[in-house]
Design an enzyme around this catalytic site. Structure first.
Site, PDB file in Angstrom:
ATOM      1  N   ASP A  81       0.847  -1.195   0.000  1.00 17.65           N
ATOM      2  CA  ASP A  81       0.000   0.000   0.000  1.00 17.65           C
ATOM      3  C   ASP A  81       0.884   1.248   0.000  1.00 17.65           C
ATOM      4  O   ASP A  81       1.375   1.667   1.043  1.00 17.65           O
ATOM      5  CB  ASP A  81      -0.910  -0.021   1.234  1.00 17.65           C
ATOM      6  CG  ASP A  81      -1.840   1.190   1.285  1.00 17.65           C
ATOM      7  OD1 ASP A  81      -1.926   1.920   0.266  1.00 17.65           O
ATOM      8  OD2 ASP A  81      -2.491   1.387   2.337  1.00 17.65           O
ATOM      9  N   LYS A 140       1.612   7.960   0.419  1.00 19.86           N
ATOM     10  CA  LYS A 140       2.009   7.963   1.831  1.00 19.86           C
ATOM     11  C   LYS A 140       3.387   8.612   1.978  1.00 19.86           C
ATOM     12  O   LYS A 140       4.182   8.589   1.036  1.00 19.86           O
ATOM     13  CB  LYS A 140       2.100   6.521   2.338  1.00 19.86           C
ATOM     14  CG  LYS A 140       0.769   5.863   2.626  1.00 19.86           C
ATOM     15  CD  LYS A 140       0.971   4.476   3.216  1.00 19.86           C
ATOM     16  CE  LYS A 140      -0.353   3.770   3.448  1.00 19.86           C
ATOM     17  NZ  LYS A 140      -1.205   4.432   4.453  1.00 19.86           N
ATOM     18  N   ASP A 162      -5.775   6.467  -0.636  1.00 23.55           N
ATOM     19  CA  ASP A 162      -5.143   5.663   0.409  1.00 23.55           C
ATOM     20  C   ASP A 162      -6.175   4.908   1.253  1.00 23.55           C
ATOM     21  O   ASP A 162      -5.828   4.032   2.029  1.00 23.55           O
ATOM     22  CB  ASP A 162      -4.270   6.574   1.297  1.00 23.55           C
ATOM     23  CG  ASP A 162      -3.260   5.796   2.115  1.00 23.55           C
ATOM     24  OD1 ASP A 162      -3.098   4.586   1.853  1.00 23.55           O
ATOM     25  OD2 ASP A 162      -2.633   6.403   3.007  1.00 23.55           O
ATOM     26  N   GLU A 173      -7.932   2.527   0.417  1.00 22.44           N
ATOM     27  CA  GLU A 173      -8.156   1.530  -0.639  1.00 22.44           C
ATOM     28  C   GLU A 173      -8.699   0.217  -0.092  1.00 22.44           C
ATOM     29  O   GLU A 173      -9.364  -0.528  -0.809  1.00 22.44           O
ATOM     30  CB  GLU A 173      -6.859   1.270  -1.403  1.00 22.44           C
ATOM     31  CG  GLU A 173      -5.896   0.241  -0.782  1.00 22.44           C
ATOM     32  CD  GLU A 173      -5.364   0.633   0.592  1.00 22.44           C
ATOM     33  OE1 GLU A 173      -5.409   1.834   0.918  1.00 22.44           O
ATOM     34  OE2 GLU A 173      -4.918  -0.248   1.335  1.00 22.44           O
ATOM     35  N   ARG A 190     -11.065  -0.507   2.051  1.00 26.25           N
ATOM     36  CA  ARG A 190     -12.530  -0.601   2.020  1.00 26.25           C
ATOM     37  C   ARG A 190     -13.045  -0.731   0.594  1.00 26.25           C
ATOM     38  O   ARG A 190     -14.093  -1.323   0.361  1.00 26.25           O
ATOM     39  CB  ARG A 190     -13.134   0.611   2.750  1.00 26.25           C
ATOM     40  CG  ARG A 190     -12.739   1.934   2.162  1.00 26.25           C
ATOM     41  CD  ARG A 190     -12.965   3.101   3.125  1.00 26.25           C
ATOM     42  NE  ARG A 190     -11.843   3.262   4.064  1.00 26.25           N
ATOM     43  CZ  ARG A 190     -11.781   4.226   4.979  1.00 26.25           C
ATOM     44  NH1 ARG A 190     -12.763   5.101   5.108  1.00 26.25           N
ATOM     45  NH2 ARG A 190     -10.748   4.313   5.785  1.00 26.25           N
TER      46      ARG A 190
END
Ligand code: BES
Ligand code: MN
Ligand code: ZN
Length: 498
Positions: A272, A279, A349, A351, A353
């Site tokens: 991620d 991030k 970010d 992502e 869900r």
């Protein structure tokens, strides 16, 4: 590690090493008393010397203690007898492992009566010791060209009980503890593996291999299959990466009749980056653990298959990377989920869900008895509950109770957060049916609120394992959680069925 159970007391056994507990203020445990007696007060003399005070995390290894059949006696501190709890048993097992780490001892004998955990049975202690010992001796060195730490010589732990009537329950507990430990090992290995190796394709291969080895049924949906199903939300996340996304389905049918399954849905983001909502660089490497939910589903299926648990369980794993690229979703993009609901993606970010919602809709086809999703979903959960407690949110308080008590039972605890209607308003979007973020307040709950829009057709619980799935810092690595909680929950379900 190998384990065995025996009935007996320390004066009659022989072996390489016996572990004997000492409480604080030099009070002897059951087996210490017996050994002290047969050795004419040898243990007490050692204590008087002042070299062992019985405090937690202390130990003293003795060789050739006269009049015993053991080559070594390992004294370990158990702290205050009245305050001996679950946690003390955990550290006692850790102390034994580290005290023997650099010795040649290959097998060790423990007496369960030494560990007076209030209101816990011998069987409970057996399974906890097995889990803790495996957990403590886990090493991940498959990516090192040569192993760094010297392997401990310890291979076998024999657990002694004094009451024959407890034997059968202890044998079952041993098998269950071992299955949980194996499931945790499997989960940890997947989590610890680097993200350039542990891709969605790799996870799919692992599921297929598990299926072959344990008579499960694995099905892997490719992106074209997901398109046909209308999984626009999952595919939106997958657009940004060159790694093909997978929807992995792994089914275990251990019950005689084809009853409605319990479905476990695990977030499988193999890395991620945040996507276009990128991030910060610090600690971004830890986002390789963002597939820990998926790994825990596979580990749990391994555990229940190994136990041959009479139950029907389906694992569903949406797997993808979350990457920024020229094709990646952008803040403000609107996508249509499999449920038909449209989603405004305000932050790429969030992502997890987005991929879970389509997997949760997919789960409807199983007419499930209950659905539990497991996800490293929100940094906010780490702020709220820290690293020892999993967040639990649900649309069914009965299910919450069952999950919470499974966690209590096996030392893998969760805590419930409210999912009240007030929070749902935070997900309003000006442009679509729902926004994918709520804002800074109650981030863990609004994430669950988002999921709840897709779980109206069944009993559902959500486990946010953002704080519990891995450790940071010098002990960086996967914890194997919440495999114990999930497996214990399923054991209890299976017992209730039969
Ligand atoms: N995988 C992260 C959650 C996470 C962050 C777990 C840090 C463990 C440690 C998730 O995909 C994420 O990025 N969530 C965002 C949501 C936010 C954009 C609403 C977060 O928590 O910051
Ligand atoms: Mn994210
Ligand atoms: Zn994530």
């Amino acid at each position: 590690m190998e384990f065995g159970i025996k009935i007996g007391t320390p004066e009659k056994q022989r072996g390489a090493c016996v572990v004997v507990g000492i409480f604080e203020s030099k009070k002897l445990s059951e087996s210490a008393k017996i050994l002290d007696k047969v050795t004419q007060g040898y243990i007490k003399k050692i204590l008087t010397s002042g070299d062992m005070n019985g405090k937690v995390n202390t130990s003293l290894l003795l060789h050739h203690v006269p009049d015993t059949l053991f080559k070594r006696v390992l004294l370990i501190g158990l702290g205050n007898e009245q305050e001996f709890k679950e946690k003390t048993l955990q550290s006692a097992v850790g102390t034994v492992l580290s005290a023997l780490q650099k010795t040649a001892v290959t097998d060790v004998t423990l007496f369960l009566a030494d560990f007076p955990v209030k209101a816990r049975t011998a069987a409970w202690k057996v399974s906890q010791i097995v889990i803790q010992a495996c957990n403590g001796s886990y090493r991940f060195d498959q990516l090192k060209s040569k192993p760094e730490n010297e392997q401990s010589a310890l291979r076998k732990i024999t657990l002694c009980i004094n009451d024959r009537s407890e034997l059968a329950a202890c044998e079952t507990a041993l098998q269950q503890g071992l299955a949980i430990a194996h499931g945790m090992d499997f989960t940890k290995n997947l989590g610890n593996l680097a993200a350039n190796m542990c891709t969605p394709t790799y996870l799919a291969k692992q599921a297929k291999d598990l299926a072959k080895a344990h008579k499960l049924k694995a099905t892997v949906l490719e992106e074209k299959d997901m398109e046909k199903l209308g999984m626009g939300s999952l595919l939106a996340v997958a657009r940004g990466t060159d790694e093909p996304a997978k929807l992995i389905v792994l089914e275990y049918s251990g019950s005689a009749k084809k009853d409605n399954p319990i479905v476990l849905v695990g977030k499988g983001v193999t890395f991620d980056t945040g996507g276009i909502s990128l991030k910060p660089a610090a600690e971004m490497d830890e986002m390789k653990f963002d597939m820990s939910g998926a790994a825990s589903v596979l580990g749990t299926l391994l555990a229940i298959a190994e136990m041959k648990l009479p139950i029907h369980v389906v694992g569903v794993i949406p797997a993808t990377e979350n990457m920024p690229s020229g094709r990646a979703i952008k803040p403000g993009d609107v996508v249509t989920s499999m449920s038909g609901q449209t989603i405004e993606i305000l932050n790429t970010d969030a992502e997890g869900r987005l991929i879970l919602c389509d997997a949760l809709t997919y789960a409807e086809r199983y007419n499930p008895k209950a659905v539990i999703d497991i996800a490293t979903l929100t940094g906010a959960c780490v702020i709220a509950l820290g690293n020892s407690t999993t967040g639990l949110m649900t649309n069914d308080d009965g299910l919450a109770k069952e999950l919470l008590s499974a966690g209590e039972e096996v030392g893998d605890r969760a805590w419930q957060l409210p999912l009240w209607d007030e929070y749902q308003d935070l997900l309003k979007s000006n442009f679509a049916d729902i926004a994918n973020i709520g804002g800074r307040a109650a981030g863990t709950i609004t994430a669950a609120c988002f999921l709840s829009r897709f779980t109206k057709k069944y009993r559902w619980a959500h486990l946010d394992i953002a704080g519990t799935a891995w450790k940071s810092g010098k002990d960086k690595g996967s914890t194997g959680r919440p495999v114990p909680l999930l497996t214990q929950f399923l054991i209890t379900q299976a017992n209730a069925n039969s």
